[in-house]
Design an enzyme around this catalytic site. Sequence first.
Site, short mmCIF file in Angstrom:
data_model
loop_
_atom_site.label_atom_id
_atom_site.label_comp_id
_atom_site.label_asym_id
_atom_site.label_seq_id
_atom_site.Cartn_x
_atom_site.Cartn_y
_atom_site.Cartn_z
N ALA A 27 0.82 -1.21 0.00
CA ALA A 27 0.00 0.00 0.00
C ALA A 27 0.86 1.26 0.00
O ALA A 27 0.36 2.35 -0.22
CB ALA A 27 -0.92 0.00 1.22
N LYS A 28 2.15 1.10 0.24
CA LYS A 28 3.11 2.22 0.19
C LYS A 28 2.60 3.45 0.94
O LYS A 28 2.47 4.53 0.39
CB LYS A 28 3.50 2.54 -1.25
CG LYS A 28 4.21 1.35 -1.91
CD LYS A 28 4.87 1.68 -3.22
CE LYS A 28 5.68 0.52 -3.76
NZ LYS A 28 4.90 -0.65 -4.17
#
Lengths: 276, 276
Positions: A95-96
Amino acid sequence: MNALETLSARVAERKHVCVGLDVDREKIPSRLLESDAPTFEFARAIVDATKTHAAAYKLNFAFYESEGVEGWRALCETLGYIKETAPGALLIADAKRGDIGNTSKKYAQSLFDYFGADAATLHPYMGVDSLAPFFERADKLNFVLALTSNPSAADFEKLTLEDGTPLYRAVIAKAKSWNERKNVGLVFGATQLGELKENAPLFGELPVLLPGVGAQGGDLSAVAGALLEAGVRNFLINSSRGIIYRTDGEDFAEQAAAEVRRMNDAIDEVYRNVGA
Amino acid sequence: MNALETLSARVAERKHVCVGLDVDREKIPSRLLESDAPTFEFARAIVDATKTHAAAYKLNFAFYESEGVEGWRALCETLGYIKETAPGALLIADAKRGDIGNTSKKYAQSLFDYFGADAATLHPYMGVDSLAPFFERADKLNFVLALTSNPSAADFEKLTLEDGTPLYRAVIAKAKSWNERKNVGLVFGATQLGELKENAPLFGELPVLLPGVGAQGGDLSAVAGALLEAGVRNFLINSSRGIIYRTDGEDFAEQAAAEVRRMNDAIDEVYRNVGA
């Protein structure tokens, strides 16, 4: 088992392949679109076929988020299914995320508590207080972006600092200093072979997630060789499109499993060649 | 009107306050918890009370994502309500996304198409190809993190490059080069007053979003003064907790509106002092 133990157990079997679930409604076999939950059905078939061969599954949140609330529902169901079906595989929320502390705490709750992921990918740009709420979770793994697989990694990640070293190396050094709870790892692009050879000896105990094999062109055997020669064992080599979209025929899941086995065999050959 | 025009119209009225909707179930007045949609009801009351005074609303995605599918549903309803009720205010998706191109394209679809936001916040670390799918959207505004408001901005953002300048200044320079479609902006922490004074003259045409006033301690008048003296007009000063959680009494929305008016008055006084 905590996340590091899960990873270590897979790695002890020489399993290093991370199946990237970039599940795109436009790319899955069209017959699945007749189902009530096409992306879930697709992922389920892939997981069923690959669960004994894969070391990890990486869920790309963007592909689900583009479908809004329904996408999040599918993401939740898919993560739940993988946890139940393949408990030995590391479940990575790709999901960074990364924000100021009180906000990152909420992102950690989302990825780890709500979705139940074992691991997350994180942006380092804002520094340690933006990552600390993740690092507080001793049972998880937090893969911090060091050098990514994309061409414009050169824009900032490779900029030279005043001491003559690239920015991404400062991230590696900081990540090592943040690893008190043995729950910090790195993301290092499999397309960056020269840099990988140069930097793998610096990784120390940090587990490494390497995207970029498959559609992005990274060389699986060369990457595995660079890591094993540097003594790095806790690594995951991710392929997404190269595994899950080999065909849009009925046998897409079997083809995905065959590709994971092929990757496992190639890595096994590297182990033998390196004498590791 | 595109996003830049929306911002410019508000700024022409000397409206620069961005209301940060970090809507936290644990902090909203407890009587709202009896409602079916507490976070939506809270945001609706705030928006109804502030819509003629605020220049922008910034939705902090993390606070919604921590509640999973239901949180996303509330986020979607809240964004829809703001678009309908306060069409002249810029609607910012504060999601801090950034990934390789095919993935960032999906994030752009999520924030701009699904949620209908006018603007997004983005992580620069992975470079231009990770941002390009956002920059292709000429009608939107894309605020790229330059120097953030948190203490550990020093970890990487302030590292000195070989040419003697800090990393965040390289981000500012790149952002200017990426602004062909007039849809790129910067995030610059309001807590970083010295750096703001030094760098504001470099911002050029880039709109600037400044978080950090309020709970984080940034000085509103000093920040507005630094910008106006440098000739920067397209700026938004965000306060989240400092506006929305002034009280947990019945009059929380009125108190929020009073705080936005107080901020507007303070900025207006800076305009007069600077002679802008």
